[in-house]
Design a protein around this motif. Structure first.
Motif, PDB file in Angstrom:
ATOM      1  N   ILE A 243      85.703  92.416  80.473  1.00 12.87           N
ATOM      2  CA  ILE A 243      87.041  91.996  80.891  1.00 12.87           C
ATOM      3  C   ILE A 243      87.588  90.900  79.984  1.00 12.87           C
ATOM      4  CG2 ILE A 243      88.337  90.904  82.773  1.00 12.87           C
ATOM      5  CD1 ILE A 243      86.278  92.186  84.708  1.00 12.87           C
ATOM      6  N   GLY A 244      86.702  89.998  79.513  1.00 15.09           N
ATOM      7  CA  GLY A 244      87.123  88.794  78.815  1.00 15.09           C
ATOM      8  C   GLY A 244      87.983  88.988  77.582  1.00 15.09           C
ATOM      9  N   PRO A 245      87.525  89.727  76.564  1.00 12.69           N
ATOM     10  CA  PRO A 245      88.288  89.765  75.305  1.00 12.69           C
ATOM     11  C   PRO A 245      89.715  90.270  75.447  1.00 12.69           C
ATOM     12  CG  PRO A 245      86.078  90.636  74.984  1.00 12.69           C
ATOM     13  CD  PRO A 245      86.250  90.445  76.455  1.00 12.69           C
ATOM     14  N   VAL A 246      89.905  91.382  76.138  1.00 11.16           N
ATOM     15  CA  VAL A 246      91.259  91.936  76.261  1.00 11.16           C
ATOM     16  C   VAL A 246      92.125  91.071  77.163  1.00 11.16           C
ATOM     17  CG1 VAL A 246      92.601  93.936  77.007  1.00 11.16           C
ATOM     18  CG2 VAL A 246      90.447  94.273  75.802  1.00 11.16           C
ATOM     19  N   SER A 247      91.569  90.569  78.268  1.00 12.20           N
ATOM     20  CA  SER A 247      92.370  89.740  79.178  1.00 12.20           C
ATOM     21  C   SER A 247      92.714  88.400  78.543  1.00 12.20           C
ATOM     22  CB  SER A 247      91.633  89.534  80.505  1.00 12.20           C
ATOM     23  OG  SER A 247      90.396  88.879  80.310  1.00 12.20           O
TER      24      SER A 247
ATOM     25  N   PRO B 137      82.691  86.297  74.707  1.00  8.33           N
ATOM     26  CA  PRO B 137      83.504  87.178  73.863  1.00  8.33           C
ATOM     27  C   PRO B 137      84.995  86.901  73.986  1.00  8.33           C
ATOM     28  CG  PRO B 137      82.813  88.375  75.815  1.00  8.33           C
ATOM     29  CD  PRO B 137      82.163  87.009  75.890  1.00  8.33           C
ATOM     30  N   GLY B 138      85.434  86.374  75.135  1.00  2.25           N
ATOM     31  CA  GLY B 138      86.862  86.164  75.362  1.00  2.25           C
ATOM     32  C   GLY B 138      87.448  85.024  74.568  1.00  2.25           C
ATOM     33  N   ILE B 139      86.638  83.994  74.332  1.00  3.67           N
ATOM     34  CA  ILE B 139      87.172  82.822  73.633  1.00  3.67           C
ATOM     35  C   ILE B 139      87.434  83.113  72.160  1.00  3.67           C
ATOM     36  CG2 ILE B 139      84.969  81.790  72.923  1.00  3.67           C
ATOM     37  CD1 ILE B 139      88.079  80.008  74.392  1.00  3.67           C
ATOM     38  N   VAL B 140      86.810  84.160  71.626  1.00  2.00           N
ATOM     39  CA  VAL B 140      87.015  84.483  70.200  1.00  2.00           C
ATOM     40  C   VAL B 140      88.465  84.874  69.914  1.00  2.00           C
ATOM     41  CG1 VAL B 140      86.274  85.928  68.281  1.00  2.00           C
ATOM     42  CG2 VAL B 140      84.599  85.154  69.962  1.00  2.00           C
ATOM     43  N   PRO B 141      89.054  85.863  70.623  1.00  2.00           N
ATOM     44  CA  PRO B 141      90.463  86.151  70.364  1.00  2.00           C
ATOM     45  C   PRO B 141      91.391  85.002  70.711  1.00  2.00           C
ATOM     46  CG  PRO B 141      89.666  87.434  72.239  1.00  2.00           C
ATOM     47  CD  PRO B 141      88.467  86.832  71.570  1.00  2.00           C
ATOM     48  N   LEU B 142      91.020  84.159  71.695  1.00  2.00           N
ATOM     49  CA  LEU B 142      91.857  83.001  72.016  1.00  2.00           C
ATOM     50  C   LEU B 142      91.870  81.997  70.870  1.00  2.00           C
ATOM     51  CD1 LEU B 142      91.494  81.719  75.701  1.00  2.00           C
ATOM     52  CD2 LEU B 142      93.497  82.616  74.531  1.00  2.00           C
ATOM     53  N   ALA B 143      90.685  81.682  70.340  1.00  8.38           N
ATOM     54  CA  ALA B 143      90.615  80.744  69.221  1.00  8.38           C
ATOM     55  C   ALA B 143      91.317  81.308  67.988  1.00  8.38           C
ATOM     56  CB  ALA B 143      89.155  80.417  68.904  1.00  8.38           C
TER      57      ALA B 143
END
Length: 396
Positions: A258-262, A311-317
């Motif tokens: 869920i993390g990366p796309v959301s 994994p989610g923080i990567v696209p955010l950063a």
């Protein structure tokens, strides 16, 4: 002349093959190479392949390799480097099926980490220049969804593979990695952006970008304990057994999917900075609660929330880098430096947490509380006076 973005607008399906290749690369190099090791820790100890101390240090070897792999990425051309690094990770899986010695295992876990570090630098720089600006957050989330799929896959594939034995488990992971490497082989785009010294000379790094580097470093320190010790905490620390530990890891994997796309969606709609603040606050609370939670329902819910973070923080950063640094060449330079800070603190944290875990006699909750503190530091850094959105030094 047609730009990559214009070409994508006229042929919207043209970017999905490179995105799929990027997803495969992040799945193999991080999702499986790093996270499949976590549910294997209790079995490696119980099967007497290595001692408990050695098993934990072997997990940290991957984090050290990740740090080494970052600067190596700049010495290779993108497409061929991505192919080669995926083959290295695949070879490491097969090599780990044979516990010849601690040194043998450490070397292959280190090589696996080196390949993962190089891939994480190159994959975004290879694919994202071909994506329209309005879709970059979602596209980067799709690429790094591979990390989440690898985490979830490790939780669902490893337990049945373990019924066949540890050696069969490693061989099975190697076979899956080989298939994914083959599927991605011809998916990489022909045109790539590669930063060289002449294209991006050293210039003073502005405060807002330094702030991001520091935040990303503390995020790395904060995510290590749950990433490495969650299954062992549930299985041995709480005495719930390997089966319950694997179920909690599956929930962690669900969060990782869920993390990366959301998170990428949040970056596109709320802006990266506001999204980072929200995510850090939620993560700090979740990690604090993990240290005092013992019921399966609480652990499962917290695992979903915490699992979304690595994994989610990567696209955010990455989205934050794009906010601060409009110039594409300098975006890759800034992203590379951000990931070096991340990898450095992750490697240091890996060994520090391991040493603390062994010194405390296997006390997990202290590690989770320290990680919550690291996340709070990352959040507080966002309110420092030197965090203004001024990145002139990297935009020229």
């Amino acid at each position: 002349m047609t730009t990559p973005s214009a070409a994508l607008d006229s042929a919207p399906t043209g970017i999905w093959l490179p995105i799929f290749a990027g997803l495969c690369a992040s799945l193999v190099s991080i999702g499986l190479a790093r996270f499949a090791y976590t549910p294997l820790i209790p079995s490696l100890i119980e099967a007497h392949w290595f001692s408990a101390n050695d098993v934990v240090y072997l997990g940290a070897a991957n984090l050290v390799g990740y740090l080494i792999g970052r600067p190596m990425a700049h010495r290779l051309t993108n497409k061929n480097a991505l192919r080669l690094m995926m083959l290295v990770v695949t070879g490491a899986f097969f090599a780990c099926a044979f516990p010849l010695s601690v040194t043998w295992y450490f070397a292959w876990r280190l090589l696996s980490g080196i390949a993962g570090g190089a891939i994480m630098v190159l994959v975004a720089a290879t694919v994202l220049p071909h994506v329209p600006a309005a879709r970059k957050g979602l596209a980067s989330g799709a690429i790094f969804l591979g990390i989440g799929l690898g985490i979830a896959g490790s939780g669902t594939l490893v337990p049945p593979l373990l019924s066949l034995g540890l050696q069969a488990t490693w061989l099975g992971l190697g076979a899956l990695s080989l298939v994914l490497t083959g599927l991605s082989w011809f998916g990489w785009p022909q045109e790539t952006v590669h930063v060289t010294a002449s294209a991006a000379p050293d210039e003073p790094t502005p405060p807002a970008v330094l702030q991001l580097f520091a935040q990303y470093a503390f995020m790395a320190a904060g995510l290590v304990p749950a990433m490495v010790f969650l299954v062992d905490y549930v299985a041995r620390g709480l005495g719930a057994g390997a089966r319950v530990g694997a179920l909690v890891w599956v929930m962690y994997g669900l969060g990782a999917i869920i993390g990366p796309v959301s998170y990428g969606f949040l970056a596109d709609h709320l802006g990266a900075r506001r999204s980072i603040r929200l995510v850090l606050l939620v993560q700090a609370i979740a990690l604090g609660l993990l240290a005092i939670s013992h019921t399966f329902m609480a652990l499962a819910l917290l695992a979903v929330i915490i699992g979304s973070f690595p994994p989610g923080i990567v696209p955010l950063a990455l989205a934050r880098v794009h906010e601060l640094v409009p110039n594409p060449h300098r975006q890759q330079l800034a992203w590379s430096r951000a990931t070096v800070s991340f990898a450095t603190f992750q490697a240091l944290a890996g060994f520090s947490y391991t040493a603390l875990f062994n010194a405390s006699g296997g006390h997990h909750t202290v590690l989770f509380l320290i990680s919550a503190g690291a996340i709070l530091v990352a959040l507080m850094l966002d309110f420092t006076p030197w965090g203004k959105d001024d990145a002139k030094g990297l935009n020229s």
